[in-house]
Design a protein around this motif. Structure first.
Motif, mmCIF file in Angstrom:
data_model
loop_
_atom_site.group_PDB
_atom_site.id
_atom_site.type_symbol
_atom_site.label_atom_id
_atom_site.label_comp_id
_atom_site.label_asym_id
_atom_site.label_seq_id
_atom_site.Cartn_x
_atom_site.Cartn_y
_atom_site.Cartn_z
ATOM 1 N N MET A 53 0.831 -1.200 0.000
ATOM 2 C CA MET A 53 0.000 0.000 0.000
ATOM 3 C C MET A 53 0.868 1.254 0.000
ATOM 4 S SD MET A 53 -2.756 1.255 2.897
ATOM 5 C CE MET A 53 -1.424 1.579 4.067
ATOM 6 N N SER A 54 1.926 1.239 0.799
ATOM 7 C CA SER A 54 2.828 2.391 0.859
ATOM 8 C C SER A 54 3.524 2.627 -0.474
ATOM 9 C CB SER A 54 3.879 2.183 1.953
ATOM 10 O OG SER A 54 3.270 2.054 3.206
ATOM 11 N N LEU A 55 4.020 1.551 -1.094
ATOM 12 C CA LEU A 55 4.700 1.692 -2.381
ATOM 13 C C LEU A 55 3.726 2.115 -3.470
ATOM 14 C CD1 LEU A 55 7.274 1.484 -4.018
ATOM 15 C CD2 LEU A 55 6.840 -0.970 -4.314
ATOM 16 N N TYR A 56 2.514 1.585 -3.435
ATOM 17 C CA TYR A 56 1.502 1.962 -4.423
ATOM 18 C C TYR A 56 1.185 3.455 -4.325
ATOM 19 C CZ TYR A 56 -2.828 1.835 -7.155
ATOM 20 O OH TYR A 56 -3.799 2.070 -8.092
ATOM 21 N N HIS A 57 0.989 3.960 -3.091
ATOM 22 C CA HIS A 57 0.692 5.380 -2.903
ATOM 23 C C HIS A 57 1.879 6.257 -3.287
ATOM 24 C CE1 HIS A 57 -2.795 4.566 0.147
ATOM 25 N NE2 HIS A 57 -3.126 4.346 -1.111
ATOM 26 N N GLN A 58 3.078 5.767 -3.014
ATOM 27 C CA GLN A 58 4.273 6.504 -3.408
ATOM 28 C C GLN A 58 4.327 6.652 -4.927
ATOM 29 O OE1 GLN A 58 6.409 7.980 -1.527
ATOM 30 N NE2 GLN A 58 8.249 8.310 -2.739
ATOM 31 N N ASN A 59 4.079 5.574 -5.651
ATOM 32 C CA ASN A 59 4.084 5.623 -7.113
ATOM 33 C C ASN A 59 2.933 6.469 -7.648
ATOM 34 O OD1 ASN A 59 6.367 4.012 -7.535
ATOM 35 N ND2 ASN A 59 5.193 2.123 -7.376
ATOM 36 N N GLU A 60 1.780 6.360 -7.002
ATOM 37 C CA GLU A 60 0.620 7.137 -7.421
ATOM 38 C C GLU A 60 0.893 8.628 -7.261
ATOM 39 O OE1 GLU A 60 -4.107 6.451 -6.796
ATOM 40 O OE2 GLU A 60 -2.924 6.710 -4.979
ATOM 41 N N ASP A 61 1.536 8.995 -6.164
ATOM 42 C CA ASP A 61 1.837 10.394 -5.891
ATOM 43 C C ASP A 61 2.955 10.920 -6.785
ATOM 44 O OD1 ASP A 61 1.611 12.833 -4.522
ATOM 45 O OD2 ASP A 61 3.149 12.266 -3.086
ATOM 46 N N ALA A 62 3.961 10.080 -7.059
ATOM 47 C CA ALA A 62 5.136 10.528 -7.795
ATOM 48 C C ALA A 62 4.921 10.558 -9.307
ATOM 49 C CB ALA A 62 6.330 9.636 -7.466
ATOM 50 N N PHE A 63 4.186 9.582 -9.858
ATOM 51 C CA PHE A 63 4.077 9.455 -11.307
ATOM 52 C C PHE A 63 2.740 9.908 -11.881
ATOM 53 C CE2 PHE A 63 7.208 6.196 -9.999
ATOM 54 C CZ PHE A 63 8.296 6.653 -10.713
ATOM 55 N N LYS A 64 1.725 10.059 -11.006
ATOM 56 C CA LYS A 64 0.414 10.571 -11.436
ATOM 57 C C LYS A 64 -0.164 9.782 -12.609
ATOM 58 C CE LYS A 64 1.210 14.026 -8.578
ATOM 59 N NZ LYS A 64 0.598 14.069 -7.238
ATOM 60 N N GLN A 65 -0.088 8.456 -12.550
ATOM 61 C CA GLN A 65 -0.609 7.595 -13.610
ATOM 62 C C GLN A 65 -1.901 6.920 -13.150
ATOM 63 O OE1 GLN A 65 0.796 7.334 -16.732
ATOM 64 N NE2 GLN A 65 2.208 8.929 -16.051
ATOM 65 N N ASN A 66 -2.567 6.239 -14.098
ATOM 66 C CA ASN A 66 -3.798 5.539 -13.749
ATOM 67 C C ASN A 66 -3.480 4.284 -12.929
ATOM 68 O OD1 ASN A 66 -3.112 3.385 -15.568
ATOM 69 N ND2 ASN A 66 -3.916 4.596 -17.260
ATOM 70 N N ARG A 67 -4.531 3.611 -12.453
ATOM 71 C CA ARG A 67 -4.333 2.471 -11.554
ATOM 72 C C ARG A 67 -3.574 1.321 -12.204
ATOM 73 N NH1 ARG A 67 -9.484 1.494 -7.532
ATOM 74 N NH2 ARG A 67 -9.580 3.616 -6.671
ATOM 75 N N ALA A 68 -3.833 1.070 -13.491
ATOM 76 C CA ALA A 68 -3.170 -0.048 -14.165
ATOM 77 C C ALA A 68 -1.664 0.161 -14.241
ATOM 78 C CB ALA A 68 -3.758 -0.229 -15.563
ATOM 79 N N VAL A 69 -1.256 1.362 -14.630
ATOM 80 C CA VAL A 69 0.172 1.665 -14.727
ATOM 81 C C VAL A 69 0.815 1.656 -13.346
ATOM 82 C CG1 VAL A 69 1.878 3.412 -15.391
ATOM 83 C CG2 VAL A 69 -0.122 2.993 -16.855
ATOM 84 N N THR A 70 0.134 2.250 -12.362
ATOM 85 C CA THR A 70 0.659 2.271 -10.992
ATOM 86 C C THR A 70 0.789 0.860 -10.439
ATOM 87 O OG1 THR A 70 -0.435 4.414 -10.650
ATOM 88 C CG2 THR A 70 0.349 3.259 -8.696
ATOM 89 N N TYR A 71 -0.166 0.000 -10.765
ATOM 90 C CA TYR A 71 -0.138 -1.398 -10.337
ATOM 91 C C TYR A 71 1.120 -2.088 -10.854
ATOM 92 C CZ TYR A 71 -1.686 -6.307 -10.050
ATOM 93 O OH TYR A 71 -1.778 -7.640 -9.787
ATOM 94 N N VAL A 72 1.416 -1.906 -12.148
ATOM 95 C CA VAL A 72 2.595 -2.536 -12.749
ATOM 96 C C VAL A 72 3.874 -1.974 -12.134
ATOM 97 C CG1 VAL A 72 3.897 -2.842 -14.891
ATOM 98 C CG2 VAL A 72 1.409 -3.050 -14.916
ATOM 99 N N LEU A 73 3.938 -0.642 -11.980
ATOM 100 C CA LEU A 73 5.124 -0.017 -11.403
ATOM 101 C C LEU A 73 5.383 -0.496 -9.974
ATOM 102 C CD1 LEU A 73 4.640 3.690 -12.589
ATOM 103 C CD2 LEU A 73 6.410 2.089 -13.370
ATOM 104 N N THR A 74 4.316 -0.784 -9.255
ATOM 105 C CA THR A 74 4.443 -1.176 -7.844
ATOM 106 C C THR A 74 4.978 -2.589 -7.688
ATOM 107 O OG1 THR A 74 2.631 0.293 -7.204
ATOM 108 C CG2 THR A 74 3.184 -1.488 -5.679
#
Length: 395
Positions: free
Chosen positions: A287-308
């Motif tokens: 959850m922490s890494l997902y929120h970090q990626n969501e905040d840093a990269f401003k991408q949709n859920r699918a992209v954030t999911y893969v990045l996480t």
């Protein structure tokens, strides 16, 4: 304490409970329970205070989706880059350890049911399925974690009822190593076992509107739960197995197999318990890494999911037999991220308080700003604690 705050405390506890629950008997058994317990209490005290410092910085900076936002507001661009680098390295290492442990457990449980799966298949399946829950949001993690944590406590009680009657006092009193240097070396694994502070920024945002007392209690209660669970598990495991056996185990399945051989009735109970512990810990860190990626990269859920999940999964596949080693690497990173970075953030926001400058800081309903107790003396002790952990790594 309302349900939302209690659920958040359970997320903190669930994030800590996981790899540490499995590793602690293996690393502490040879030194005896007295020294092992004292060291664990020191580590718990240091990590809990550091978490309260991060809570203070998070509140005064106005909350935020992740440490990325808090670091930018308190430490500037340079501090933001350093914090992000440390955080990514830590979270990836922790997720690698949890994926390795969970994949091993799933493989053993599937084999017991007559289903043969490879480590590759179990690690990928676990990561993809658990990752969907994380991508659904903090509320989904909170609700699922409450259920899982309740189940875990029930299973823990069942495990203790099974193991406590057969505890050997001889095993409990046995000390096979008097080396305090080797004891100090275990600090990194113990410290990582209390590595829950990464979820605090997300929980401050999730509990918007909560009082400072509620948020403080959330952190303290959330840290006390794993402390008691670790101690009970340590005593039960050491009381039923010799230290010579425990120090030679390479992973959790070997520990479960040894206890299961001695007490066949609890093999399934232990497998379920360790699986739940790993899952709750995985959810909090992911959850922490997902929120970090969501905040840093401003991408949709699918992209954030893969990045996480792509990098932790690849790392876990490449380091399939390095469960404890990965925890050790994470411990080194965690010293900087969980001790020195929150300290620097806190010093900065306190300077802003005294000067009345900087970005607008969040105030509580009483009009006062939350501040961790202890003043400069506590900050000095926290700094000394961080140095102690670094020295333990370099011995």
């Amino acid at each position: 304490m309302n349900l939302k705050i209690m659920g958040s405390a359970l997320i903190i506890a669930g994030t800590a409970l996981g790899a540490g629950m499995l590793a602690i008997p293996m690393v502490l058994a040879q030194f005896g329970l007295l020294w092992g317990t004292l060291l664990m209490l020191v580590i718990w005290s240091g990590t809990t205070y550091a978490a309260l410092l991060l809570l203070e910085a998070s509140i005064k900076a106005g909350g935020g989706l992740s440490m990325n936002t808090i670091a930018r507001k308190t430490l500037g661009k340079g501090g933001q880059v350093v914090t992000n680098g440390l955080l990514y390295a830590l979270l990836v290492c922790l997720l690698m350890a949890y994926i390795i442990g969970a994949g091993d457990l799933v493989k053993k449980m599937a084999a017991s049911a007559g289903i043969e799966l490879t480590m590759l298949q179990t690690q990928i399946a676990f990561t993809l399925i658990a990752g969907i829950v994380v991508a659904a949001g903090t509320a989904a993690v909170d609700k699922l974690n409450r259920v899982l944590f309740g189940m875990m406590l029930v299973v823990l009680v069942m495990t203790l009822f099974s193991l406590v009657p057969s505890i050997s006092m001889e095993n409990l009193m046995t000390v096979t190593s008097d080396s305090k240097v080797d004891l100090i070396k275990t600090s990194s694994v113990l410290f990582t076992s209390f590595g829950f502070m990464v979820v605090i920024p997300s929980l401050v945002t999730y509990n918007e509107g909560a009082s400072q007392k509620q948020l403080r209690n959330m952190v303290v209660i959330g840290s006390l739960i794993p402390l008691f669970c670790y101690l009970l598990w340590l005593y039960a495991a050491v009381g039923n197995l010799t230290s010579e056996q425990l120090v030679h185990f390479a992973n959790v399945s070997e520990l479960i197999a040894a206890l299961g051989t001695k007490y066949s009735s609890i093999h399934t109970i232990l497998s379920v318990f360790t699986g739940l512990a790993l899952l709750t810990s995985f959810l909090g860190v992911a959850m922490s890494l997902y929120h970090q990626n969501e905040d840093a990269f401003k991408q949709n859920r699918a992209v954030t999911y893969v990045l996480t999940f792509i990098f932790p999964l690849i790392g876990a596949l490449l380091a399939a037999d390095q469960f404890l080693a990965v925890l050790g690497y994470a411990g080194i990173i965690l010293v900087f991220l969980a001790i020195f970075v929150p300290m620097a953030m806190t010093v900065k926001v306190r300077q802003q308080d005294s000067c009345g400058s900087g970005e607008q800081l969040l105030q509580t309903e009483q009009g006062t700003l939350y501040q961790a107790s202890g003043g400069n003396m506590a900050l000095g002790l926290s700094f000394a604690f961080g140095c102690f952990l670094l020295i333990a790594q370099m011995i």
